[in-house]
Design an enzyme around this catalytic site. Sequence first.
Site, PDB file in Angstrom:
ATOM      1  CD  GLU A 120       2.145   3.567  -0.395  1.00 21.99           C
ATOM      2  OE1 GLU A 120       1.046   4.205  -0.319  1.00 21.99           O
ATOM      3  OE2 GLU A 120       2.311   2.901   0.932  1.00 21.99           O
ATOM      4  CE  LYS A 180      -4.307   3.723   0.041  1.00 16.65           C
ATOM      5  NZ  LYS A 180      -3.301   4.703   0.682  1.00 16.65           N
ATOM      6  CB  CYS A 208      -0.849   1.685   2.217  1.00 17.62           C
ATOM      7  SG  CYS A 208      -0.209   2.553   3.871  1.00 17.62           S
TER       8      CYS A 208
END
Length: 524
Positions: free
Chosen positions: A286, A350, A400
Amino acid sequence: MNSRTKAFSRQSAGTKLDFLMPVISGVLLVLGFSPLDLYPIAWIALVPLLASLWDKHIKRAFLYGMTTGLVYFTGTVYWVFNSVNVYGKIPFVPSAIIVIALCFYLAIYVGVFSIIFNRLIKASQLPALIITPVFWVTLEFLRSYALTGFPWSSLGYSQYKFLPMIQVADITGVYGISFLVAAVNGAVFDLIYLSKRQSRMPLFPFWPTIAGLIALSIIIVSCLSYGLWRLGVETKGSSVRVSVIQGNIEQDKKWDSNFQRAAIDAYKRLTLNAVNDSPNLIVWPETSVPFIFGYDKVLSSEITEFQQQIGTYLLFGSTQVKDVKGGKYLLSNSAVLLSPDGTVASIYDKIHLVPYGEYVPLRWLFPFIDKLVTAVGDFIPGKEHTVMETPYGSLGTPVCYEIIFPGLIRKFTFSGADIIVTVTNDAWFGRSSAPSQHFSMAVFRAVENRVPIARAANTGISGFIDAKGRIKNKSALFVEAVLTENLEVGSFKKSFYSKYGDLFSFLCIIISVILIANNLYRRQ
């Protein structure tokens, strides 16, 4: 003092042992989770709490549940302090208050469970082995979605190493494993307190408890048999060779312009080492590129030219500029896939952002609160569960802590992903239990959806998990690492859980509502 007042006093009062037992339950629950991994303890961890709830007033039952919850969650989410104090730059006292408030909130779910258990164990003839798992799963599921959701430390996650038992998660999800663990705890309570329930209720029948114990035994044996069968099935899928790169870039240097060149060079150097293993796909963590890819033209060109040099697919985490409003950049936390010729093949933005880390919920209500993560603008959530197509397989790329949400990962596989490649930066957690707990949750996503998982983490833990939940390889924390594995793709058909989601949890919720409604009706 009349007999009713005396009875109330007995219920309200607690012995020293009564006060100690909820603490013991909390400690045992913590021991069951990674990194200690004493997972057999979880199967009896709730028994002291359940025993302490016997014959207590409702207020004391809630207090005991809160006590267990505070110990339980303090022991498993204490790492939040490191994130907000060390990297969020929030002073010690406010950081401690934030952690205490979070643990207090999470403990409320255990407190509510304790109230319900306390009332139903007195008023109904149902065995605890039914009451305990049904309401535990219901509240655990609600915790996964309420106030953006925080399903960390769900009871089932303690069993990630118990592979024969957790294979049934491809039907029930992780909540099915929580159900089994809670049910065994309830069964132990039943065996201990059966005679006491009979003395309290002279007409209390044996048969519901005996029938429940027999049914639970059959379910446990069936789940183990199913798990052993699943683990023993030979699979014949296609193979994709994947390398994950762990750059080990310190969090406080990650966005330091003086350290930018060193970070880029580190990933390029490690990637050239991975190329020697001839991977089909290379994965960086990430926000591994310390600039906004596509916005910084010079550095973006350097990455694409490097990509052309290595001649394989490259997936990496990057901040992306999506829009500019009111003089502020609207950013996304994204996963970017480059094809071997250096062109952008796909981007996933995301969807589930971290509250107060990537955005501020209810900003209009608390205008004085800002994000813990300083950036040039606000992050905005993505809208699509983008599946990235490659010749070697279709990729779902959660970013994540999205990996901890079963329903979100299921949507990737339902949309066609046959490999989950997750990129993360666990440097925020420091040397706490969080990285190992975060990694352990990925095991369930593999089993639930019957897909392999590759995980690239900035400081660890990086690694690979196959579609049966077996950890094939993983890195240590805070070291540079290059790991390469062959992942089997398409070895399983789409799982029941991938197709239909949390039907099992919804069933528990329905049963919970019926039991509470029936109890209220009988009391009236």
